[in-house]
Write an enzyme that holds these catalytic residues in place. Structure first.
Site, PDB file in Angstrom:
ATOM      1  N   SER A 113     -34.270  21.133 -14.050  1.00 22.31           N
ATOM      2  CA  SER A 113     -34.829  22.436 -13.721  1.00 22.31           C
ATOM      3  C   SER A 113     -34.945  22.664 -12.222  1.00 22.31           C
ATOM      4  CB  SER A 113     -36.184  22.616 -14.412  1.00 22.31           C
ATOM      5  OG  SER A 113     -36.657  23.928 -14.250  1.00 22.31           O
ATOM      6  N   HIS A 114     -36.161  22.756 -11.721  1.00 23.99           N
ATOM      7  CA  HIS A 114     -36.416  23.090 -10.325  1.00 23.99           C
ATOM      8  C   HIS A 114     -36.509  21.858  -9.437  1.00 23.99           C
ATOM      9  CE1 HIS A 114     -40.061  22.307 -12.499  1.00 23.99           C
ATOM     10  NE2 HIS A 114     -40.727  22.111 -11.384  1.00 23.99           N
ATOM     11  N   ASP A 278     -33.893  29.344 -10.383  1.00 31.62           N
ATOM     12  CA  ASP A 278     -33.970  27.916 -10.100  1.00 31.62           C
ATOM     13  C   ASP A 278     -32.721  27.186 -10.566  1.00 31.62           C
ATOM     14  OD1 ASP A 278     -34.503  28.200 -12.827  1.00 31.62           O
ATOM     15  OD2 ASP A 278     -35.747  26.412 -12.887  1.00 31.62           O
ATOM     16  N   ASP A 280     -31.668  25.569 -13.296  1.00 32.29           N
ATOM     17  CA  ASP A 280     -31.032  25.842 -14.581  1.00 32.29           C
ATOM     18  C   ASP A 280     -31.175  27.282 -15.029  1.00 32.29           C
ATOM     19  OD1 ASP A 280     -33.785  25.536 -15.020  1.00 32.29           O
ATOM     20  OD2 ASP A 280     -33.490  24.871 -17.081  1.00 32.29           O
ATOM     21  N   ASP A 282     -33.923  29.304 -15.530  1.00 34.33           N
ATOM     22  CA  ASP A 282     -34.977  29.804 -16.408  1.00 34.33           C
ATOM     23  C   ASP A 282     -36.217  30.298 -15.665  1.00 34.33           C
ATOM     24  OD1 ASP A 282     -36.007  27.345 -15.659  1.00 34.33           O
ATOM     25  OD2 ASP A 282     -36.307  26.599 -17.692  1.00 34.33           O
ATOM     26  N   ARG A 283     -36.256  30.139 -14.346  1.00 34.36           N
ATOM     27  CA  ARG A 283     -37.398  30.620 -13.570  1.00 34.36           C
ATOM     28  C   ARG A 283     -36.957  31.730 -12.629  1.00 34.36           C
ATOM     29  NH1 ARG A 283     -41.548  25.898 -13.001  1.00 34.36           N
ATOM     30  NH2 ARG A 283     -40.735  24.433 -14.547  1.00 34.36           N
ATOM     31  N   LYS A 378     -37.619  30.596 -21.290  1.00 31.67           N
ATOM     32  CA  LYS A 378     -37.839  31.507 -20.190  1.00 31.67           C
ATOM     33  C   LYS A 378     -36.500  31.843 -19.570  1.00 31.67           C
ATOM     34  CE  LYS A 378     -39.596  27.515 -17.546  1.00 31.67           C
ATOM     35  NZ  LYS A 378     -40.014  26.610 -18.627  1.00 31.67           N
TER      36      LYS A 378
END
Length: 545
Positions: A113-114, A278, A280, A282-283, A378
């Protein structure tokens, strides 16, 4: 295709966190480490045999190697069809969307992710269920249990698949490996939710936006949607090429790591709208003219209040949900619109239960994640499109929309202070000590504020009745303020202590204050209550978001 059975031994550290298994790249590069976890997924989810698996990741270091291993293992474990993004790329929201569109039995997402990437960065893997969302606790528990007893894994040998070329390969066994364009299905879904003609008119009218993909997976999505389909000028998507190390960037869309975007919004170009996503996808981060950052908790509340302005939500929302640490701004919208509101633990799987039951239409977390009933993750690009839809319909700037929202609902001043890479024992001891003091805190005063209540959040799922305990410590004060303490499950080194500070201000005359000043007494109270400096040696947070 020849199937090999490789003997192995368990690793002790493969328990999935809130977003799957995340470790530093060198950990995943250990012989058998990735394979053990993947085999445990196939063993714990027998429906995958004879079924369809969606596979992709954010392109970070080790993504390409992991994709090849997982394809070979999926074939060896009898998966009938493997749908993989070209060159192993798929955003997390796209994986969810394709699982749902294809009726797949699940998907494997490769991302941390992030978290930063590169040879010394982080890597991650998680399993998404057939609803498109993160696996339920019962499934992740079964996967972890299997990792502790595994003795062998299966992998196909001798395969030469062109995963960089779109197309379909049918093996002699009848199994299919299908390489797809990572973006096409996702764009098609977005076109069912948003008026692309109206958005195109906005972006072709002289309205200037900037989207920072942070050299991560949303670069191709941003270019396809914002530049090619909607007509934003070339270059409107910055840092658009996914790179294994994210070009040295930290792909977390917050004011610290999105400084380049914020500087551009505050610069001489006079940009109208800024956004970032981010690693991947999703943010999201939303930035207004002049570099005004919209707090994620405010963003989800504003999206809920205005979602009806997009075609996909014109009929209204069924309900809304937020994670417990997220500010109570969404609660005020729910009350104003007479919508059911649900407060859940951190982790998108809890929203998934409510979405599957049709109890909510929109949900979000303070950690820059927002989503809706269109998928079970998300979704960063979706949030940007919804914000653009609101701007187009209201013919107001981000700044004006935020100010109007505060005038109607009041402002929840809010910050999250992250103390990263604390020694795990120290962090756990701090939380345990605070847990033991909760009952004694009401009536005590800290930094001029009196504690009115203190508890530990637990959650009973209204759909299945399952109970999730120890989800964060809450302290409420007499000035409509609160502090939440929680250990994060998304880091890979030590522990991250997250301290959430929130204070409600109903007076519009006080909506333009500096959040750091408003929340300083809460920060002091948090440090005093936990003996933060004495226990950790830290006097300043690593990140303020």
């Amino acid at each position: 295709m020849r199937v090999l059975r490789i003997e192995t031994s368990p690793f002790p550290d493969q328990e999935p966190g809130t977003s799957g298994l995340r470790k530093a790249v060198p950990v995943f590069q250990q012989p058998h480490y990735l394979e053990n976890f993947v085999q445990s997924i196939f063993d714990a989810v027998p429906e995958l045999r004879g079924g369809t698996l969606i596979l992709g990741g954010d392109g970070r270091f080790h993504n390409a190697e992991a994709v090849r291993v997982i394809v070979a293992m999926a074939l060896a474990n009898g998966v009938a069809r493997i749908v993989v993004g070209q060159s192993g790329l798929l955003s997390t929201p796209a994986v969810s969307a394709i699982i749902r569109k294809r009726g797949a039995q699940g998907g494997i997402v490769l991302s941390a992710s992030h978290n930063p990437g590169g040879p010394d960065g982080d890597f991650g893997i998680k399993f998404n269920a057939d609803n498109g969302g993160p696996a339920a606790p019962a499934v992740t528990t079964a996967i972890f249990a299997r990792t502790r007893e595994i003795t062998a894994y299966q992998i196909a040998d001798g395969l030469e698949l062109a995963l960089g070329t779109i197309g379909m390969t049918t093996l002699g066994s009848g199994q299919v490996v299908e390489v797809i364009d990572p973006v096409t299905d996702y764009v098609a879904l977005m076109q069912t939710l948003f008026d692309f003609d109206r958005l195109s008119a906005l972006l072709r009218s002289g309205f200037r936006m900037r989207f920072d993909a942070m050299n991560a997976v949303t670069g191709p999505y941003g270019r396809r949607i914002f530049e090619e389909r909607l007509g934003a000028p070339a270059g409107s998507v910055m840092n658009a090429v996914p790179l294994p190390d994210f070009g040295g960037l930290h792909p977390d869309p917050n004011p610290v790591y999105a400084a380049e975007l914020i500087a551009a919004m505050a610069g001489a170009e006079k940009l109208d709208f800024g956004a970032a996503s981010d690693g991947d996808g999703d943010r999201n981060l939303i930035v207004g003219p002049g570099g005004q950052v919209v707090a994620p908790s405010d963003s989800v509340a504003i999206l809920a209040a205005n979602a009806h302005l997009a075609p996909g939500y014109a009929a209204g929302l069924k309900g809304v949900a937020r994670s417990m640490p997220t500010s109570r701004a969404l609660d005020r919208v729910a009350k104003g619109l007479n919508l059911p509101l649900y407060e859940t633990p951190t982790g998108w799987k809890f929203f998934g239960s409510l979405l599957d039951a049709g109890m909510i239409s929109l949900c979000g977390e303070e950690s820059a994640g927002t989503g809706s009933s269109h998928i079970r993750e998300k979704d960063g690009v979706w949030a940007v499109l919804l914000w653009l839809s609101i701007v187009a319909a209201r013919k107001q700037s981000v700044t004006e929309i935020v100010a109007d929202h505060w005038r109607r609902y009041g402002r929840d001043y809010y910050q999250r202070h992250d103390y990263e890479e604390i020694d795990s024992k120290v962090a756990n001891d701090l939380v345990a000590a605070l847990r033991g003091r909760l009952a004694t805190l009401p009536g005590q005063s800290f930094a001029g504020m009196t504690v009115t209540a203190a508890d530990e959040f637990s959650y009973t799922d209204p759909v299945d009745g399952s109970v999730t305990e120890r989800q964060g410590l809450r302290i409420l004060f007499d000035n409509d303020a609160r502090i939440v303490f929680r250990l994060s499950g998304t880091g890979t080194k030590g522990a991250t202590l997250r301290i959430y500070l929130e204070r409600f201000e109903p007076d519009p005359a006080r909506h333009g204050l500096d959040p750091a000043v408003v929340l300083e007494p809460l920060a002091k109270a948090a440090a005093a209550i936990t003996e933060l400096a004495e226990r950790t040696g830290r006097t300043e947070p690593t990140v303020v978001a």
